[in-house]
Design an enzyme around this catalytic site. Structure first.
Site, PDB file in Angstrom:
ATOM      1  N   MET A 161     -51.762  42.029 -14.392  1.00 34.09           N
ATOM      2  CA  MET A 161     -51.664  41.419 -15.852  1.00 34.09           C
ATOM      3  C   MET A 161     -52.766  42.093 -16.756  1.00 34.09           C
ATOM      4  O   MET A 161     -53.725  42.514 -16.394  1.00 34.09           O
ATOM      5  CB  MET A 161     -52.306  40.047 -15.763  1.00 34.09           C
ATOM      6  CG  MET A 161     -53.372  39.508 -15.050  1.00 34.09           C
ATOM      7  SD  MET A 161     -53.635  37.822 -15.425  1.00 34.09           S
ATOM      8  CE  MET A 161     -54.928  37.382 -14.391  1.00 34.09           C
ATOM      9  N   TYR A 434     -64.530  37.819 -13.904  1.00 36.77           N
ATOM     10  CA  TYR A 434     -63.088  38.006 -14.297  1.00 36.77           C
ATOM     11  C   TYR A 434     -62.304  36.576 -14.459  1.00 36.77           C
ATOM     12  O   TYR A 434     -62.657  35.667 -13.847  1.00 36.77           O
ATOM     13  CB  TYR A 434     -62.360  39.078 -13.593  1.00 36.77           C
ATOM     14  CG  TYR A 434     -62.361  38.957 -12.177  1.00 36.77           C
ATOM     15  CD1 TYR A 434     -62.410  38.083 -11.400  1.00 36.77           C
ATOM     16  CD2 TYR A 434     -61.893  40.225 -11.525  1.00 36.77           C
ATOM     17  CE1 TYR A 434     -62.397  38.014 -10.055  1.00 36.77           C
ATOM     18  CE2 TYR A 434     -61.837  40.407 -10.082  1.00 36.77           C
ATOM     19  CZ  TYR A 434     -61.978  39.055  -9.502  1.00 36.77           C
ATOM     20  OH  TYR A 434     -61.907  39.136  -7.966  1.00 36.77           O
ATOM     21  N   GLU A 435     -61.092  36.643 -14.796  1.00 34.33           N
ATOM     22  CA  GLU A 435     -60.179  35.513 -15.148  1.00 34.33           C
ATOM     23  C   GLU A 435     -60.911  34.506 -15.981  1.00 34.33           C
ATOM     24  O   GLU A 435     -60.622  33.270 -15.768  1.00 34.33           O
ATOM     25  CB  GLU A 435     -59.788  34.830 -13.839  1.00 34.33           C
ATOM     26  CG  GLU A 435     -59.245  36.023 -12.862  1.00 34.33           C
ATOM     27  CD  GLU A 435     -57.800  36.552 -13.387  1.00 34.33           C
ATOM     28  OE1 GLU A 435     -57.433  36.022 -14.383  1.00 34.33           O
ATOM     29  OE2 GLU A 435     -57.466  37.518 -12.710  1.00 34.33           O
ATOM     30  N   GLY A 436     -61.740  34.836 -16.912  1.00 32.77           N
ATOM     31  CA  GLY A 436     -62.543  33.902 -17.854  1.00 32.77           C
ATOM     32  C   GLY A 436     -63.834  33.952 -17.243  1.00 32.77           C
ATOM     33  O   GLY A 436     -63.979  33.136 -16.349  1.00 32.77           O
TER      34      GLY A 436
END
Length: 593
Positions: A161, A434-436
């Site tokens: 992504m 990561y991933e927010g």
């Protein structure tokens, strides 16, 4: 070299004693009997300990290399990846229509845990593919599904992504990558994406990028973002690979950890892409991938802590240092082992009680996802939406802390790369980002999730805790005192914090947001307290029924008592911080820092 053995007995305990998986009315759960899950987890653990764990240090030492536009993964990764694929591990819960095995997401979550503990960087190649598969499966057209999903389920092709750009991370409305529509319905994407995990490699023939970009003339900000499939190599109508697409690797990032994963800068130069779903609705589709990924990252937090803990325990048993203050424990040796000392025990108990509680919370989260997706249970969907930022943020914060604690057991040897403890801490550190990033998770929890659907999901959570305490109290006074009373007190702290936000957040939003991080941790402690109360109940019942392995269940109860007595009271501290308000947080002008 560090050791790792999959904790299959504990995993089975959560699946069957706590969640009672095979008794649930969710499609596919009737197949999850003890013998079946034991067979899957034993094989998963064997692959993790015998194949992936030995490559962990290799990946850390060698890293990935960009040579003439080609990314080379560390020695042994290609062979291990082929073994993972050939064993069907990448497709456990994928749709049988696309070559998957159709197992519940819970089973996939449990089976993947040993891979993450053994070699987190390696597992990311297939883990990210699973997320991309899910996004295409949920939002792609039938033709897109037929083209990409069979190869992605088997990881013959992997997925990524692409969100972040050099000038924007969380604020995706600032992105500049553009997608220009073409007469044939495709788009040409131009721009640069950074921090793309598994962005390119030599493990497979193709990489399917999911890329956020803006179509010219669309709405400003986040409302103008669309999602596109951009293959590294274009796919012909017959499914064969065609021409190389206009996406190249600018560089591989030099990172603190996860060296075995190729974190790339990707340059898109009129690369052909295909819209997923509706134009300007890209975030809706991307969040399918991100929400799944956030549960997976929460798993990474405790899975790295598990691996570090196992090694710390072995070291504490073997390393001779000093004598026990209550009297010599190993008179035949020149000193007693580290594990006799109370502070070492405290450290190890912090790790053990966190890891086991976090495992139960993560598996419960996977169960809620299955219930929401397979039975259209709106309550389960709302509850996992509420819990996702807690699982991601709290477990990765604490997972890193526990990896550092495990390193501390080694003393100076923990700071030496030869011991391998440094890698666990360095690899665990990225999960907080990561991933927010975890600060954003806390803002999401307080700013969006608490009030979602009129606040009914958080109220349902409180009611669930209340009902559990009521249903299980009064049978054993000691159990009530050790497990249920601490859970009740912690839940009341969490409710008091929520009430503070309601009373003060509207007139001064800083009052809520300055306490959001504390609230996320408070919520995390209450969740683990609830999990330990459930595990304690299961262990108590097993002992009462005459379980053959009494020592296992007695150990479970002792570990739970530790968490309830030594960790759960942190909710009072977090409440005090929250109720202190925003004044001290916001007191300085920017120039005064």
């Amino acid at each position: 070299m560090p050791i790792y053995h999959a904790p299959t007995k504990d995993m089975q305990f959560v699946l069957h004693d706590v969640l009672k998986a095979s008794e649930q009315d969710i499609p596919g759960y009737d197949e999850l009997d003890r013998d079946f899950t034991a067979a899957v987890l034993e094989e998963s653990g064997k692959l993790a300990s015998e194949v992936l764990a030995p490559l962990n240090a290799v990946g850390d030492r060698e890293g990935c290399v960009l040579e003439n536009g080609v990314v080379r993964t560390p020695t042994g990764f290609k062979q291990a990846f082929d073994q993972l694929r050939e064993g069907g591990w990448t497709a456990l819960d994928c749709d049988p229509a696309y070559g998957g095995q159709g197992l519940p997401y819970l089973m996939n979550t449990a089976a993947m845990e040993p891979f993450v503990s053994a070699n987190m960087a390696f597992n990311m190649y297939q883990g990210l593919t699973h997320g991309a598969y899910s996004a295409i499966n949920a939002h792609g057209s039938d033709a897109q599904k037929q083209t990409y999903l069979p190869k992605m389920a088997t990881c013959e092709w992997t997925g990524t992504m692409n969100l972040t750009e050099p000038h924007c991370g969380t604020d995706l409305g600032l992105m500049r990558t553009k997608a220009v529509p073409q007469d044939d319905g495709s788009y040409l994407l131009t721009g640069q994406k950074i921090f793309i995990s598994a962005g390119d490699h030599d493990l497979t023939d193709n990489v399917i990028h999911l890329v956020l970009a803006k179509i010219p003339g669309g709405p400003e900000g986040i409302k103008g973002v669309s999602l596109f499939i951009v293959p590294k190599v274009l796919v012909n109508d017959d499914g064969s690979l065609g021409a190389r697409n206009g996406v190249t690797v600018g560089k591989i990032e030099e990172k603190m950890g996860i060296h075995g994963n190729s974190t790339c800068v990707l340059d898109y130069d009129a690369a052909t892409g295909f819209l997923i779903g509706e134009a300007h609705k890209g975030m809706r589709a991307m969040f399918t991938m991100m929400n799944e990924a956030r549960l997976g990252v929460g798993l990474q937090g405790y899975a790295q802590a598990e691996a570090a803990y196992q090694n710390a325990v072995e070291y504490a048993r073997d390393r001779l240092q000093g004598r026990a203050v209550t009297g010599t424990k190993a008179p035949e040796k020149p000193a007693d082992p580290l594990i006799v000392h109370p502070d070492i025990r405290r450290n190890l108990m912090d790790q053990k009680s966190f890891v086991e509680g976090a495992r139960a919370l993560t598996y419960w989260g996977a169960y809620l996802i299955d219930r929401a997706h397979k039975t259209d249970d709106k309550q389960a969907d709302g509850l996992i939406s509420l819990l996702t930022p807690v699982i991601k943020g709290f477990q990765t914060d604490k997972g890193f802390e526990m990896a550092v604690n495990a390193q501390q057991i080694y003393g100076g040897h923990g700071y030496i790369e030869e011991s391998g403890m440094s890698q666990f801490a360095r690899d665990a550190r990225i999960a907080m980002i990561y991933e927010g990033a975890n600060g954003v998770q806390a803002l999401d929890l307080v700013g969006r999730k608490l009030s979602q659907d009129g606040g009914k999901h958080v109220m349902a959570f409180f009611e669930m805790i209340k009902s559990f305490i009521k249903d299980n109290s009064g049978q054993d006074a000691d159990f009530d005192k050790d497990f249920l009373d601490p859970l009740k007190a912690a839940s009341k702290d969490l409710q008091a914090a929520g009430m503070y936000f309601m009373q003060n957040g509207m007139k001064n939003p800083d009052s809520a947001l300055s306490g959001s991080y504390d609230f996320m941790h408070m919520f995390g402690h209450v969740c683990l307290g609830y999990m330990w109360a459930r595990m304690g109940t299961a262990a108590r019942d097993a002992l009462a029924a005459g379980a053959s392995d009494a020592a296992f269940y007695e150990t479970k109860l002792a570990t739970g008592r530790y968490y309830m007595a030594r960790q759960l009271p942190a909710t009072a501290m977090h409440l005090a911080r929250i109720q202190s308000g925003a004044d001290t947080v916001m007191a300085l002008d920017a120039a005064q820092f």
